[in-house]
Design an enzyme around this catalytic site. Sequence first.
Site, mmCIF file in Angstrom:
data_model
loop_
_atom_site.group_PDB
_atom_site.id
_atom_site.type_symbol
_atom_site.label_atom_id
_atom_site.label_comp_id
_atom_site.label_asym_id
_atom_site.label_seq_id
_atom_site.Cartn_x
_atom_site.Cartn_y
_atom_site.Cartn_z
ATOM 1 N N HIS A 58 105.246 64.686 -2.510
ATOM 2 C CA HIS A 58 104.736 64.954 -1.019
ATOM 3 C C HIS A 58 105.525 63.782 -0.286
ATOM 4 O O HIS A 58 105.757 62.823 -0.907
ATOM 5 C CB HIS A 58 103.312 65.225 -0.928
ATOM 6 C CG HIS A 58 102.526 64.139 -1.539
ATOM 7 N ND1 HIS A 58 101.719 64.286 -2.580
ATOM 8 C CD2 HIS A 58 102.521 62.844 -1.231
ATOM 9 C CE1 HIS A 58 100.905 63.087 -2.732
ATOM 10 N NE2 HIS A 58 101.817 62.304 -1.896
HETATM 11 C C1 T46 Z 1 100.531 59.606 -2.691
HETATM 12 C C2 T46 Z 1 100.418 59.142 -4.114
HETATM 13 C C3 T46 Z 1 101.228 58.051 -4.482
HETATM 14 C C4 T46 Z 1 90.981 62.457 -1.599
HETATM 15 O O1 T46 Z 1 90.215 63.250 -0.985
HETATM 16 N N1 T46 Z 1 91.072 61.334 -0.956
HETATM 17 C C5 T46 Z 1 92.071 60.409 -1.326
HETATM 18 O O2 T46 Z 1 92.049 59.416 -0.892
HETATM 19 C C6 T46 Z 1 93.067 60.918 -2.095
HETATM 20 C C7 T46 Z 1 94.513 59.994 -2.627
HETATM 21 C C8 T46 Z 1 93.164 62.282 -2.403
HETATM 22 N N2 T46 Z 1 92.304 62.919 -2.272
HETATM 23 C C9 T46 Z 1 92.147 64.360 -2.817
HETATM 24 C C10 T46 Z 1 93.087 65.205 -2.093
HETATM 25 C C11 T46 Z 1 93.331 66.206 -3.285
HETATM 26 O O3 T46 Z 1 92.713 67.374 -3.273
HETATM 27 O O4 T46 Z 1 92.470 64.453 -4.161
HETATM 28 C C12 T46 Z 1 92.968 65.236 -4.531
HETATM 29 C C13 T46 Z 1 94.424 65.057 -5.266
HETATM 30 O O5 T46 Z 1 95.386 64.303 -4.467
HETATM 31 P P1 T46 Z 1 96.946 64.410 -4.759
HETATM 32 O O6 T46 Z 1 97.311 65.465 -5.265
HETATM 33 O O7 T46 Z 1 97.555 63.989 -3.181
HETATM 34 O O8 T46 Z 1 97.191 63.180 -5.555
HETATM 35 P P2 T46 Z 1 98.527 62.442 -5.966
HETATM 36 O O9 T46 Z 1 98.314 61.579 -7.148
HETATM 37 O O10 T46 Z 1 99.479 63.653 -6.217
HETATM 38 O O11 T46 Z 1 98.999 61.689 -4.830
HETATM 39 C C14 T46 Z 1 98.299 60.348 -4.308
HETATM 40 C C15 T46 Z 1 97.844 60.363 -2.924
HETATM 41 O O12 T46 Z 1 97.415 61.692 -2.491
HETATM 42 C C16 T46 Z 1 99.305 60.266 -2.013
HETATM 43 O O13 T46 Z 1 98.877 59.658 -0.814
HETATM 44 O O14 T46 Z 1 101.095 59.134 -1.884
HETATM 45 O O15 T46 Z 1 99.125 59.185 -4.855
#
Ligand code: T46
Length: 141
Positions: A58
């Site tokens: 993303h």
């Molecule tokens: C990024 C990369 C480096 C939350 O509710 N609060 C938070 O602060 C974060 C980071 C995530 N979430 C929830 C949103 C999703 O339902 O946790 C779930 C997994 O998040 P995501 O799929 O976005 O996780 P990553 O590891 O793919 O991405 C993360 C960060 O979300 C993103 O901002 O830049 O790490």
Amino acid sequence: MNNKIRVKNSGIIKLQYHDDFPDGILVIGEAQKNIPFDIKRVYYISNLSNPKGVRGKHAHKKLEQYIFCVSGSFRLELDDGETKQSMLVDSPYYGIRLGTKLWHTMKKFSRDCVILVLASDYYNEKDYIRDYDEFLEYVSK
Ligand code: T46
């Protein structure tokens, strides 16, 4: 970490550290000093035991972040819509800037990998672009 960053809206910072202790190293990040924004959120990612695991995929519209590998290693792929770059992140001293409009993907995590992210703002799902075609359209504006 021996990379020169070629993509837009990224870069590398090296944190202050003390590694002269017999019992480990100490690494320091300070807002508005070596981290160039006020840190509103910290999150970390661990238990990355799936060798085929992929995270990220993303970009962000307004959020500024620095990503660190405090333990182990992983591969970070960056894409600004024109240039792509892949790098091994394997040092606790170096942070990679994940600026705006930068598609980023994390993969190939070592078993002991722990990722730490310092973010300039609170979590806001509306700031994410999770569709690659939408990302390309967004950066071309
Ligand atoms: C990024 C990369 C480096 C939350 O509710 N609060 C938070 O602060 C974060 C980071 C995530 N979430 C929830 C949103 C999703 O339902 O946790 C779930 C997994 O998040 P995501 O799929 O976005 O996780 P990553 O590891 O793919 O991405 C993360 C960060 O979300 C993103 O901002 O830049 O790490």
